[in-house]
Design a protein around this motif. Structure first.
Motif, PDB file in Angstrom:
ATOM      1  N   THR A   4       1.328  -1.169   0.293  1.00  0.00           N
ATOM      2  CA  THR A   4       0.121   0.311  -0.742  1.00  0.00           C
ATOM      3  C   THR A   4       0.675   1.566  -0.178  1.00  0.00           C
ATOM      4  O   THR A   4       0.285   2.464  -0.606  1.00  0.00           O
ATOM      5  N   ASN A   5       1.943   1.246   0.906  1.00  0.00           N
ATOM      6  CA  ASN A   5       2.895   2.147   1.062  1.00  0.00           C
ATOM      7  C   ASN A   5       3.707   2.160   0.128  1.00  0.00           C
ATOM      8  O   ASN A   5       4.297   1.037   0.036  1.00  0.00           O
ATOM      9  N   ILE A   6       4.279   2.285  -1.178  1.00  0.00           N
ATOM     10  CA  ILE A   6       5.016   2.820  -2.003  1.00  0.00           C
ATOM     11  C   ILE A   6       6.739   3.419  -2.025  1.00  0.00           C
ATOM     12  O   ILE A   6       5.719   5.362  -1.594  1.00  0.00           O
ATOM     13  N   PHE A  28      -2.375   4.063  -5.255  1.00  0.00           N
ATOM     14  CA  PHE A  28      -1.510   3.607  -4.091  1.00  0.00           C
ATOM     15  C   PHE A  28      -0.887   4.991  -3.610  1.00  0.00           C
ATOM     16  O   PHE A  28      -0.626   6.512  -3.788  1.00  0.00           O
ATOM     17  N   GLN A  29      -0.980   4.864  -2.308  1.00  0.00           N
ATOM     18  CA  GLN A  29       0.517   5.722  -1.413  1.00  0.00           C
ATOM     19  C   GLN A  29       2.426   5.926  -1.463  1.00  0.00           C
ATOM     20  O   GLN A  29       2.436   4.875  -1.336  1.00  0.00           O
ATOM     21  N   ASP A  68       6.522   3.659   6.490  1.00  0.00           N
ATOM     22  CA  ASP A  68       5.705   2.367   6.398  1.00  0.00           C
ATOM     23  C   ASP A  68       5.565   1.377   4.836  1.00  0.00           C
ATOM     24  O   ASP A  68       4.765   1.076   4.858  1.00  0.00           O
ATOM     25  N   VAL A  69       6.871   1.598   4.134  1.00  0.00           N
ATOM     26  CA  VAL A  69       7.076   1.203   2.948  1.00  0.00           C
ATOM     27  C   VAL A  69       7.002   0.054   2.878  1.00  0.00           C
ATOM     28  O   VAL A  69       8.088  -1.005   3.458  1.00  0.00           O
ATOM     29  N   ASP A  70       6.158   0.038   1.797  1.00  0.00           N
ATOM     30  CA  ASP A  70       6.078  -2.284   1.556  1.00  0.00           C
ATOM     31  C   ASP A  70       7.122  -2.415   1.007  1.00  0.00           C
ATOM     32  O   ASP A  70       7.029  -3.686   0.477  1.00  0.00           O
ATOM     33  N   LEU A  71       6.613  -1.659   0.114  1.00  0.00           N
ATOM     34  CA  LEU A  71       7.909  -1.546  -2.227  1.00  0.00           C
ATOM     35  C   LEU A  71       8.622  -0.246  -2.262  1.00  0.00           C
ATOM     36  O   LEU A  71       8.078   0.434  -1.889  1.00  0.00           O
ATOM     37  N   ILE A  72       9.648  -1.072  -2.771  1.00  0.00           N
ATOM     38  CA  ILE A  72      10.591  -0.359  -3.120  1.00  0.00           C
ATOM     39  C   ILE A  72      11.069  -0.037  -4.655  1.00  0.00           C
ATOM     40  O   ILE A  72      11.024  -1.461  -5.211  1.00  0.00           O
ATOM     41  N   ILE A 109       9.574  -5.895   3.053  1.00  0.00           N
ATOM     42  CA  ILE A 109       9.299  -5.296   1.558  1.00  0.00           C
ATOM     43  C   ILE A 109      10.481  -5.831   0.285  1.00  0.00           C
ATOM     44  O   ILE A 109      10.763  -6.775   0.545  1.00  0.00           O
ATOM     45  N   ARG A 110       9.516  -5.890  -1.008  1.00  0.00           N
ATOM     46  CA  ARG A 110       9.844  -6.079  -1.993  1.00  0.00           C
ATOM     47  C   ARG A 110      10.926  -4.683  -2.601  1.00  0.00           C
ATOM     48  O   ARG A 110       9.790  -3.483  -2.655  1.00  0.00           O
TER      49      ARG A 110
END
Length: 439
Positions: A4-6, A28-29, A68-72, A109-110
């Motif tokens: 959700t947080n990128i 997306f955020q 709160d990063v889920d994906l970089i 994190i992906r």
């Protein structure tokens, strides 16, 4: 869980800017990070200017926790080593710190890493070898990742190589047969963004996409000349006559580009760009297409979907001419100052003496104005000071015209019209000043 947080690193670049905006549009955020945004790019409070290249792993980990990063999405990259550009530091060393930060963040994190097509045995430049080293680090890290290897990227914006191909399409110039025939599979930036959005929607625990490396490009084979031809149809220049320069002129242009990079410029025509161009852009997008269900746009769809506007045509025509303008202004100011100071010093001093300048001021004024002209040329030569140099050149030119009108009005009607030609020189400096922006 889906992301959700990128976090997009390199959010001011060709791919990074489009991906940031597109992911936000999809709900997306997205935190966009770059060393610098132009005033037109910084459209959100989440567009952050940060010196990420100088941040250690602890600072990067804190950045990931704070947002709160889920994906970089790592879009950082430089073409060639030079002042302010270090391929090893950007492509390998930073990725090593980023992987450490992901491990230390306490979050799952992906990492989506933008790399380059091809295989390691084809790598010949620092650009490609360091990109490949980063891939190996990511694959060995154990974190969820997707390494994306896009082909030649077609986007609404144009920087660097994509701008150069548009310029070739707009101008009456063709590539030699060897270069024009190189395989050059493109990809629309929309398909890159769609791929990242698809990955963001997948659960990070999904083993089928936990560790993937995909080529992103149209499957249909096409040459570099074919890509340029598609832009020609868009610009309406497909039927114009063209001149084909010999290959050695391309190599000469690349050497001049390398030289200008030492002055802080980032021209698209450099030795690394030519080496990568002659390597070609190829890959196999089958695995990407089968897994995501994305059918990539062809070059005809990508370019035809954005018909060339008058803004596109002006940009393409001016892109390469801009370098010629800057170079000619540097030579103009340096040569005029050098001639007056060294070659024709007596003649320059005699002009002042003949117009009743105090004898004690003739030599200082001649020397100072000559040194000022040379200094203006040097300022224009360096990317960091070019704007100041152009403004100084305009002010100096106007000053010469006003002083001449008061003290030496006869110079306005001398046969060669030296002062009359100062007006067009001012206009040329204004053109250079208004085309300095790169993005």
């Amino acid at each position: 869980m889906p992301a959700t947080n990128i976090l997009v690193l390199g959010a001011s670049g060709l791919i990074g800017r489009y991906v940031t905006d597109e992911l936000r549009a999809r709900g997306f955020q997205v935190v966009g990070v770059a060393r610098h945004f132009s005033s037109s790019q910084k459209v959100s409070a989440l567009d952050l200017e940060l010196p990420v290249m100088s941040m250690d792993a602890a600072a990067l980990a804190q950045l990931l926790r704070t947002h709160d990063v889920d994906l970089i999405v790592n879009c950082l990259g430089v073409l060639q080593d030079g002042p302010g550009s270090d391929t090893q530091a950007v492509h390998r060393d930073f990725v090593a710190r980023l992987l450490e930060a992901i491990s230390d963040s306490g979050r799952t994190i992906r990492l989506v890493h933008i790399s380059i097509p091809g295989t390691a045995d084809e790598d010949r430049t620092a650009f490609s070898t360091t990109k490949r080293e980063a891939e190996r680090l990511i694959a060995a890290s154990g974190i969820p990742y997707a390494i994306l290897r896009p082909g030649f990227v077609i986007a609404p914006a144009a920087y660097g190589g994509s701008a150069m191909l548009r310029a070739l399409a707009a101008l009456p110039v063709d590539l030699p047969a060897g270069e024009a025939g190189m395989p050059f599979q493109p990809v629309a930036v929309e398909d890159i963004a769609a791929t990242i959005a698809w990955l963001a929607g997948r659960d990070v625990a999904d083993e089928s996409v936990r560790a993937v490396t995909w080529d992103l490009m149209q499957p249909q084979p096409i040459s570099l000349g074919g890509v340029i031809d598609q832009f020609r149809w868009s610009f309406g220049t497909a039927k114009q006559l063209r001149i084909t320069p010999p290959s050695f002129l391309i190599d000469l242009g690349a050497r001049l580009g390398d030289l200008s990079s030492r002055l802080g410029w980032t021209p698209p025509l450099r030795s690394t760009a030519i080496a990568e161009l002659r390597r070609g852009v190829t890959g196999d997008p089958a695995a990407w297409m089968a897994t995501t269900g994305i059918v990539p746009k062809t070059i005809a769809q990508a370019v035809g979907g954005h018909p060339a506007t008058i803004q596109d045509k002006w940009f393409a025509r001016l892109f390469l001419i801009k370098a010629l303008i800057i170079a000619s202004l540097v030579l103009f100011w340096v040569a005029s100052g050098f001639i007056a100071l060294v070659i024709s010093y007596d003649a320059a001093a005699d002009i002042l003496s003949a117009h009743h300048f105090p004898p004690t001021l003739v030599a200082p004024v001649t020397v100072l104005t000559s040194l000022m002209d040379i200094s203006i040329g040097v300022l224009i030569a360096f990317r960091r000071t070019v704007a100041f140099g152009l403004i100084a050149g305009i002010i100096a030119s106007l000053g010469y015209m006003v002083v001449a009108a008061i003290l030496t009005p006869d110079l306005w009607i001398e046969p060669l019209g030296a002062l009359v030609k100062t007006g067009p020189a001012i206009v040329l400096m204004l053109v250079a000043l208004t085309t300095l922006d790169n993005r």
